[in-house]
Design an enzyme around this catalytic site. Structure first.
Site: not given
Ligand code: PEP
Ligand code: MG
Length: 571
Positions: A185, A427, A451, A498
């Site tokens: 905490h 990816e 990836d 992402c």
């Molecule tokens: C990625 O591969 O960029 C991704 C967002 O997925 P993860 O990191 O969960 O494989």
């Molecule tokens: Mg990935």
């Protein structure tokens, strides 16, 4: 000297040490006579009551502090505690101090034994309330950090949640403790207050004394004592950058992301669960670009049921309202395993039975998840994201399954979004090459650079030995990103990102220039990414991207990006 610990709350601090030594508690352990039982019970009951009153009157300035206060009120008013203490007094004829001490110990030990880090940290909360009730019982006024005469870095054996909740926050530059974990905490309070903290420093209390000048680097999890001039200078610069970035993020986080020449972009967040989502919303995220559902599976003892998944997805969808919630289907395999599911031993797990490759063999897993996502789509703006795609066949197969599950729900009279959008994670190199074909079957792309970089460069993302080769600014990766974005635009679709590259503020400008439409970033970067977008001109960024794409050397690319960043002016 440098001392290594665990970074528990981001940031950097420089200043004088305040060595906090707690008021020593000597517990008077005695047996009592039967005729003293009532008096002892009365004194411990009054002590608990008095401490409860202190808690109720405690002024709090954040949700985290209110959370600790309320949790502690719950612990002190738990009848089980009083029952245990009075039992020890009346049955074992312990005096009040001994009874309280052993009851708290027993309760704390139960939590300490738990495997789950979060739950085992709760033992500290038990010890904390025990200590405070004991002060009341002994009529001792404990030392606190509630008034400090100057700015200090607090160094202590361990700070209880009470210490951190009641400290004079305006004068605390940072926290360092011998003990403690990231999810204690005290650490959580430090995080919400934005106070840098390092924990697990072993014996830092014996390495410094009050008044010493130290550097606390809670990005690296180190403390530097006796820093030389160059180190101080280096940290002053770091300190200024962090401060400026924070101010900038604060200013921009709730603004709409739009370039100076009018392109509107989405800055959304990556999450692993509901608590990440709540943090991301507070940081100004305009939705979720990647919900990594693996954590939901990792936190279970078995594959989570449709109901369980539905409840989580629905809560997330409702929290976001009209804002997008992009849920990625399960991506296990590679480096992500499940305790309850046996993977075959593979030579190359990252090139192996992973993500949809598993789910095509186990359509029961796919069905449960897609049904849960479909059902949640009736409660918000939910979209589906498919990882590790390499061919048109795969997307067609998923869409056929999705249609099947939609039909089931229709028959069952369960509502869902008939037009739920489906996106593809780009990816794999294969998905880059056939992007023009893939996008015909999908509503959007989201580039997973983590990836994509490892597969394009043939560099294992987790191998330290070759980590210098793992670089998303490599021209091969940049050109792949450009191809993917262009393919989506040719079909009037959009591309987001992402992977970690989208959270790297060194990359924001070039990604903007490459035409990226959505940045899905870690919550804490939302404001900074928006600040760069809002101070950029798209046409200029596109020209810059062209220049970068023409370069063949990654170090030249990095240098050009850094120069641009160093000279970038934000208002
Ligand atoms: C990625 O591969 O960029 C991704 C967002 O997925 P993860 O990191 O969960 O494989
Ligand atoms: Mg990935």
């Amino acid at each position: 000297m440098r001392f290594k610990g665990i970074a528990a709350s981001d940031g950097v601090a420089m200043g004088k040490v305040y060595l906090f030594e707690k008021t020593e508690l000597i517990i008077n352990q005695e047996s009592i006579q039967a005729n003293q039982v009532d008096a002892e019970i009365k004194s411990v009951t009054e002590a608990i009551e008095a401490y409860k009153l202190d808690l109720e009157n405690r002024v709090v300035t954040s949700d985290a502090e209110a959370g600790v206060r309320d949790a502690h009120i719950e612990l002190v008013t738990d009848p089980a505690l009083l029952e245990m203490v009075t039992g020890k007094i009346s049955n074992d004829l312990n005096n009040a101090e001994l009874a309280l001490d052993s009851a708290i110990n027993e309760m704390a030990i139960v939590f300490e034994m738990m495997d789950d880090e979060y739950l085992s940290e709760r033992a500290a909360d038990y010890r904390d309330i025990g200590e405070n009730i004991m002060y009341k019982l002994k009529n001792v006024q404990p030392k606190t950090l509630s008034t400090l005469d100057d700015d200090y870095i607090i160094v202590a054996e361990e700070l209880t949640p009470t210490d951190t909740s009641t400290m004079d926050k305006d004068h605390v530059l940072g926290l360092a403790m011998n003990l403690g974990g990231k999810t204690s905490h005290s650490s959580i309070i430090a995080q919400t207050l934005g106070i840098p903290a390092v924990v697990g420093m072993n014996d830092i209390t014996s390495k410094v004394k009050s008044g010493d000048f130290i550097i606390l680097d809670a990005l690296e999890g180190v403390i530097i004592t006796d820093p030389d001039e160059d180190t101080v200078k280096e940290y002053q610069e770091k300190f200024e950058t962090i401060k400026a970035d924070k101010e900038l993020a604060e200013k921009y986080k709730f603004q709409e992301a739009k370039t100076k020449d009018g392109k509107a972009l989405e800055v959304v967040s990556n999450i692993g669960g509901i608590s990440d989502l709540k943090d991301a919303i507070e940081e100004g995220a305009e939705g979720v670009g990647l919900f990594r559902t693996e954590f939901l599976y990792m936190d279970s003892n078995d594959f989570p049921s449709e109901e369980k998944q539905f409840a989580v997805y629905k809560e997330a969808a409702e929290l976001l309202g009209e804002k997008p919630l992009i849920i990625r289907t399960l991506d296990i395999g590679g480096d992500k395993g499940l305790d309850y599911f046996e993977f075959p031993k593979e030579e190359n797990p990252f090139l192996g039975w992973r993500a949809l490759r598993v789910q095509f063999d186990r359509t029961d897993i796919l069905r449960t998840q897609l049904r849960a996502i479909l059902r949640a789509s009736a409660f918000g703006n939910v979209k589906i994201l498919l990882p590790m795609i390499i061919s048109v066949n795969e997307i067609k197969t998923v869409l056929a399954h999705l249609e099947e599950y939609k039909e089931e729900l229709r028959k069952e009279g369960i509502e869902f979004d008939e037009d739920i959008e489906v996106g593809i994670m780009v990816e794999t190199p294969a998905s880059v090459f056939v992007a023009d074909e893939l996008i015909k079957y999908a509503d959007f792309f989201s580039i997973g650079t983590n990836d994509l970089t490892q597969y394009i460069l043939a560099v294992d993302r987790g191998n330290d030995k070759i980590s210098h080769l793992y670089d998303y600014f490599n021209p091969a990766v940049l050109r792949a990103i450009k191809q993917v974005i262009d393919a989506s635009h040719r079909h009037d679709k959009w591309t987001g990102m992402c992977g970690s590259m989208s959270s790297d503020t060194m990359a924001t400008y070039i990604l903007l220039g490459l035409g990226l439409d959505e940045f899905s970033v870690v919550g804490s970067k939302v404001g900074q990414v928006k600040a760069i977008i809002n101070n950029s001109n798209l046409a200029e960024a596109e020209k810059f991207a062209e220049e970068i794409l023409a370069m063949d050397d990654v170090s030249q690319i990095r240098k050009t990006l850094k120069d641009h960043n160093d000279n970038f002016v934000t208002e």
